[in-house]
Design a protein around this motif. Structure first.
Motif: not given
Length: 571
Positions: A541-562
């Motif tokens: 459960a803790t691993r799934a929670r931390l993985a979700g934190m990684f995913k949520d944080n990484f959304t800001k690096f996804v945008k057109p042109g990069v």
């Protein structure tokens, strides 16, 4: 022929030493002798400062003062106090750390197309910069009789370094610049010096009209990329000068194909180079200070076509709770020519590193040759290994993992560590802290530009990347226990000597990286974190929670042109 001249060719070429400390001491002594010469006085016109900046009135300019004279000026000006062993100590006033909300870049072409605008790189209009700049120049022309000018370099690589000029009103700020940037070998070297960038430190100027200007406070640290100038007002903190130039290196170098990095670096006896990325509290300084390896630098480096090079000529270390037992290299580096900031000095003249009444961010700057076991050239070859350090307070990540190039970019951009209860006000449980490039506060371009450049260098030079967790095992903070320094050292040593590649690996099912199943010096159950937890469902459960934190944080690096590195993250 002087000792320095005799050693200069070997020093510049990064000679490997069979006796690290003895040769380093010889070079250090030669350098101190060379830089101990009496510096001649200069004028604003002889240095071209009047035409370049508008500063015309100070009648006396002290230029690249040798250390003994810097000490005399600090003492005569009563800018601080001397400790029992001759180290000078100053207080930086109200501001005992950087003021990131007061850092700005002038929004104008062509740099406006490159800068990654936002909370880190805030914009101001040219007229706001002009207002602050004129106040600073007026202050120097009307209120300053003498000023200090340091001319030197940022970057040990002759191909990639920049000429920097630091103008200050205070002798101790001149001292700081001399410690942190790269000192010229001789007075002759600075004849006709033309700066690539000039910092005007007008710390005594307070911007009472900041609200009308649309600024955050009376403090302003503003960079004008097109004019190659920065002006500092309202804060005395020395780190603004150092980190300001680092931000500019993060702008210039990647646009020319040179990587800029917030990391430490060291070098083995066979010339193998390693980099250590990590946020505060992950062990970056401790693990890179290896008695069997030469320290290239502890904080900021570049990576050009020739290899790794230090940006700095010194170190800037925290001193809270410092002791010779725990950090002997730093402790012993605090002596004459070092500069303490905001450290309480006891009646007997000894520093009290446990007293945090001024700030917990007590600091010391010192020239790098105060570390006996340093690499005199400040350079190394293309790195064999890169270590990303994290302190995972959730107890999920393995003590060491091998990353593919794509995974390396994902974790470089994530820049993950975790704060634990008690480290900051309001932190009552493990809290994730993501900082792109393990130094987001200094990235002037979009983070993926650095990741793309880093990946190209990894591919070209076959550099391996590893994630090392110095945090918790057997459970999260409050349940498990902190990784032993012995086990962490065993992981680091296996990476540095390459023996880790002889181990058997298994793929971590959620994060995807490879984890060794056996490693000398590390208990088997610690290598596979789930095995170390008594509550297996709790781990999942803790691993799934931390993985979700990684995913949520990484959304800001996804945008057109990069470049999108999402697929290399947790599933």
């Amino acid at each position: 022929m002087s000792a320095m001249k005799a050693l200069a060719p070997a020093w510049r070429n990064g000679m490997r030493y069979t006796s690290f400390s003895s040769r380093a001491k010889i070079v250090a002594a030669a350098r101190r002798q060379q830089l101990g010469k009496t510096a001649s006085l200069a004028t604003v016109s002889s240095l071209g400062i009047d035409k370049a900046t508008g500063i015309t009135k100070p009648s006396t300019v002290y230029y690249n003062l040798p250390y003994p004279e810097v000490f005399e000026h600090e003492t005569k000006n009563k800018e601080g106090e001397s400790t029992a062993n001759g180290t000078y100590c100053v207080s930086t006033g109200q501001f005992t750390g950087r003021s990131p909300k007061d850092k700005y870049f002038v929004k104008q072409a062509p740099s406006d197309k490159h800068l990654d605008w936002g909370k880190i790189n805030q914009s101001v209009a040219p007229e706001v910069y002009d207002n602050i700049y004129k106040k600073a120049i007026k202050h120097y022309n009307e209120n300053v009789d003498k000023m200090y000018v340091f001319d030197g370099y940022c970057g040990t690589s002759p191909k990639s370094r920049k000429n920097v000029r630091i103008i200050t009103e205070l002798a101790w700020q001149h001292h700081f610049a001399k410690n942190m940037f790269i000192r010229p070998d001789s007075e002759a070297e600075t004849a006709g010096f033309v700066p690539d960038f000039t910092v005007i430190n007008a710390c005594k100027v307070v911007n009472d009209d900041y609200k009308e200007l649309g600024l955050n406070s009376e403090v302003a640290v503003i960079f004008n990329v097109e004019e190659n100038k920065a002006v500092i007002t309202g804060t005395w903190y020395g780190g603004e000068m150092k980190k300001g130039i680092f931000s500019m290196m993060n702008y210039w170098l990647p646009l020319n194909g040179v990587m800029a990095m917030h990391c430490s670096a060291n070098k083995g006896k066979n010339g193998d180079t390693a980099l250590f990325f990590g946020l505060s509290g992950t062990g970056k300084t401790t693990l890179s200070a290896d008695p069997e390896r030469l320290l290239i630098g502890d904080d900021e480096h570049g990576w050009d076509e020739d290899g790794i090079f230090n940006f700095e000529g010194g170190c800037y270390a925290k001193t809270i709770n410092l002791s010779r037992e725990n950090e002997p290299e730093i402790y012993d580096a605090i002596k004459r020519d070092a500069l303490l900031e905001n450290v309480v000095i006891k009646e007997n003249g000894e520093p009290d590193y446990t007293d945090v009444s001024k700030t917990e961010n007590t600091r010391v700057s010192y020239p790098i040759y105060h570390i006996d076991n340093h690499e005199p050239s400040g350079m190394g070859g293309h790195p064999n290994s890169i270590v990303f350090l994290t302190c995972d307070a959730f107890g999920v990540l393995p003590p060491v993992s091998r990353l593919s190039p794509g995974q390396a970019m994902y974790h470089y951009l994530s820049g993950y560590t975790a704060k634990v209860a008690g480290t900051e006000r309001g932190v009552t449980e493990p809290t994730p802290n993501f900082s792109a490039g393990f130094g987001a506060a200094f990235l002037t371009l979009h983070p993926t530009m650095y990741a793309d450049l880093l990946q190209k260098k990894l591919d070209r030079h076959g550099t391996q990347c590893f994630l090392i967790n110095t945090g918790w095992t057997g459970g999260g903070y409050g349940v498990g226990k902190r990784m032993s320094i012995k086990a962490t050292r065993a992981c680091v040593n296996a990476v540095l000597d390459g023996s880790i590649n002889k181990a058997s690996f298994t793929a971590e099912p959620v994060f995807g990286f490879e984890v060794p199943t056996e490693l000398p010096g590390v208990p088997t159950e610690v290598l596979i974190p789930r095995d170390a937890w008594s509550d297996k469902e709790g781990y999942d459960a803790t691993r799934a929670r931390l993985a979700g934190m990684f995913k949520d944080n990484f959304t800001k690096f996804v945008k057109p042109g990069v470049t999108d590195y999402t697929s290399f993250g947790p599933k």
